[in-house]
Design a protein around this motif. Structure first.
Motif, PDB file in Angstrom:
ATOM      1  N   VAL A 143       0.824  -1.209   0.000  1.00  0.00           N
ATOM      2  CA  VAL A 143       0.000   0.000   0.000  1.00  0.00           C
ATOM      3  C   VAL A 143       0.858   1.259   0.000  1.00  0.00           C
ATOM      4  O   VAL A 143       0.663   2.163  -0.824  1.00  0.00           O
ATOM      5  CB  VAL A 143      -0.952  -0.007   1.211  1.00  0.00           C
ATOM      6  N   ASP A 144       1.819   1.352   0.912  1.00  0.00           N
ATOM      7  CA  ASP A 144       2.625   2.578   1.003  1.00  0.00           C
ATOM      8  C   ASP A 144       3.411   2.846  -0.273  1.00  0.00           C
ATOM      9  O   ASP A 144       3.631   4.002  -0.645  1.00  0.00           O
ATOM     10  CB  ASP A 144       3.583   2.507   2.194  1.00  0.00           C
ATOM     11  N   LEU A 147       1.206   4.810  -2.793  1.00  0.00           N
ATOM     12  CA  LEU A 147       0.529   6.049  -2.401  1.00  0.00           C
ATOM     13  C   LEU A 147       0.792   7.197  -3.369  1.00  0.00           C
ATOM     14  O   LEU A 147      -0.142   7.944  -3.712  1.00  0.00           O
ATOM     15  CB  LEU A 147       0.917   6.445  -0.978  1.00  0.00           C
ATOM     16  N   VAL A 174      -3.097  -2.353   6.122  1.00  0.00           N
ATOM     17  CA  VAL A 174      -3.610  -1.063   6.589  1.00  0.00           C
ATOM     18  C   VAL A 174      -4.089  -0.328   5.344  1.00  0.00           C
ATOM     19  O   VAL A 174      -3.305  -0.041   4.442  1.00  0.00           O
ATOM     20  CB  VAL A 174      -2.535  -0.234   7.328  1.00  0.00           C
ATOM     21  N   ASP A 175      -5.378  -0.058   5.272  1.00  0.00           N
ATOM     22  CA  ASP A 175      -5.931   0.598   4.098  1.00  0.00           C
ATOM     23  C   ASP A 175      -5.526   2.073   4.073  1.00  0.00           C
ATOM     24  O   ASP A 175      -5.332   2.700   5.120  1.00  0.00           O
ATOM     25  CB  ASP A 175      -7.458   0.518   4.108  1.00  0.00           C
ATOM     26  N   ALA A 176      -5.428   2.617   2.875  1.00  0.00           N
ATOM     27  CA  ALA A 176      -5.153   4.047   2.718  1.00  0.00           C
ATOM     28  C   ALA A 176      -6.215   4.650   1.810  1.00  0.00           C
ATOM     29  O   ALA A 176      -6.484   4.128   0.731  1.00  0.00           O
ATOM     30  CB  ALA A 176      -3.759   4.276   2.133  1.00  0.00           C
ATOM     31  N   VAL A 188      -4.633  11.934   3.342  1.00  0.00           N
ATOM     32  CA  VAL A 188      -4.430  10.482   3.409  1.00  0.00           C
ATOM     33  C   VAL A 188      -4.977   9.998   4.745  1.00  0.00           C
ATOM     34  O   VAL A 188      -4.508  10.411   5.804  1.00  0.00           O
ATOM     35  CB  VAL A 188      -2.944  10.094   3.282  1.00  0.00           C
ATOM     36  N   ARG A 190      -5.575   6.602   6.951  1.00  0.00           N
ATOM     37  CA  ARG A 190      -5.215   5.187   7.065  1.00  0.00           C
ATOM     38  C   ARG A 190      -6.135   4.506   8.055  1.00  0.00           C
ATOM     39  O   ARG A 190      -6.425   5.049   9.119  1.00  0.00           O
ATOM     40  CB  ARG A 190      -3.755   5.028   7.504  1.00  0.00           C
ATOM     41  N   GLY A 192      -6.632   0.902  10.055  1.00  0.00           N
ATOM     42  CA  GLY A 192      -6.076  -0.384  10.441  1.00  0.00           C
ATOM     43  C   GLY A 192      -7.154  -1.330  10.922  1.00  0.00           C
ATOM     44  O   GLY A 192      -8.345  -1.020  10.915  1.00  0.00           O
ATOM     45  N   HIS A 235     -14.481   1.605   5.070  1.00  0.00           N
ATOM     46  CA  HIS A 235     -13.315   0.774   5.374  1.00  0.00           C
ATOM     47  C   HIS A 235     -13.233   0.476   6.868  1.00  0.00           C
ATOM     48  O   HIS A 235     -12.897  -0.652   7.267  1.00  0.00           O
ATOM     49  CB  HIS A 235     -12.045   1.464   4.895  1.00  0.00           C
ATOM     50  N   THR A 277      -5.857   7.099  11.246  1.00  0.00           N
ATOM     51  CA  THR A 277      -4.992   8.277  11.298  1.00  0.00           C
ATOM     52  C   THR A 277      -5.193   9.088  10.032  1.00  0.00           C
ATOM     53  O   THR A 277      -5.534   8.544   8.973  1.00  0.00           O
ATOM     54  CB  THR A 277      -3.510   7.897  11.424  1.00  0.00           C
TER      55      THR A 277
END
Length: 286
Positions: A143-144, A147, A174-176, A188, A190, A192, A235, A277
């Motif tokens: 995911v990261d 981005l 961890v979804d973004a 952004v 996130r 979890g 999510h 977050t």
């Protein structure tokens, strides 16, 4: 976060009607997930009535997982009506980059500026033009790592309109959830939580796209941040339900049943308690 709880409450109060043009493997799973979350599913995916139904739907999902010719035409008609009426719609770019015709049709749909795009990391990278897609429906990217591509895609789908970009939701451990700002930069969020059993149950990702359409359909359209937080709340709802279901599941089969139960039973404050977050970042190029 309070934005999450409010979004959950809005869905359950409004019972948004969601038109699902989705793949045949997950239609029942998707309908059950929508009902459990408090929405109303409608699997109208024939070109003869897709446009007419799109006029009364509160949200629309377009998922070409097992696309038929009827579904492709139905999607074209529903998307045109959604854009004409300002109805939110979600594109799930299943296996984009895997084969040529599918990829062409998904890119054509994306060019119509969906309210949100939900996919795994490899699908989002491929749709942004920075990858070949995953392995079938499975992601091979993190995911990261994608981005910057998600930010770029969000901005590109705004098409220079001077408005915030489409919401791009990238699913993973961890979804973004990404959305570019009209003035520059990107939000952004996130999310979890969830469970390692979720990828072992068919339809969790596809049904998440439909639930995101439900949350968008119930959102306050006068709030410029509503779309971002509606998708984030969808999510969070899935993450909280996945964690709850995993507590009693013995394996993928029992998890699937417990997951639908949890979608229905979780209180707004329990969904809002998942790890979320938010940050604002400058735009990057892949």
């Amino acid at each position: 976060m309070q934005q999450i709880a409010h979004a959950v409450e809005r869905v359950r109060a409004a019972a948004p009607l969601v038109q699902c043009i989705t793949n045949t493997v997950v239609q029942q799973v998707t309908a059950n997930a929508l009902l459990a979350c408090g929405a109303s599913p409608a699997m109208l995916d024939h070109e003869a009535d897709a446009a007419q139904f799109a006029r009364i739907a509160n949200g629309i999902l377009v998922n070409f997982g097992t696309a038929t010719s009827h579904q492709l035409l139905a999607a074209d008609a529903a998307i045109a009506e959604a854009n004409a009426l300002g109805t939110p719609w979600v594109l799930d770019p299943v296996s984009v980059g895997g084969v040529d015709y599918r990829t062409t049709r998904i890119r054509a749909a994306a060019a119509q500026r969906p309210t949100a795009v939900r996919g795994n990391a490899s699908e989002i990278a491929a749709l942004a033009g920075h990858g070949a897609g995953g392995r079938g429906v499975d992601a091979t990217d993190e995911v990261d790592a994608v981005l910057p591509a998600a930010v770029e895609l969000s901005r590109a789908l705004a098409s220079g309109t001077g408005v915030p970009g489409s919401v791009i939701a990238v699913s993973g451990p961890v979804d973004a959830i990404v959305r570019t700002r009209a003035e520059g930069g990107a939000d952004v969020v996130r999310v979890g939580g969830g469970s390692d059993l979720m990828p072992l149950v068919i339809g969790t990702g596809c049904s998440l796209g439909a639930v995101a359409a439900a949350y968008l359909g119930a959102a306050d359209r006068t709030d410029p941040d509503a779309a971002l937080w509606a998708v984030a709340a969808a999510h969070a709802h899935f993450a909280a339900a996945g964690a709850r279901a995993a507590e009693s599941a013995q394996g993928p089969g029992s998890f699937a049943v417990a997951f639908v139960d949890a979608l229905h039973a979780l209180a707004p404050e329990e969904i809002a308690a998942v790890t979320v977050t938010a940050e604002v970042r400058s735009e990057e190029r892949s």
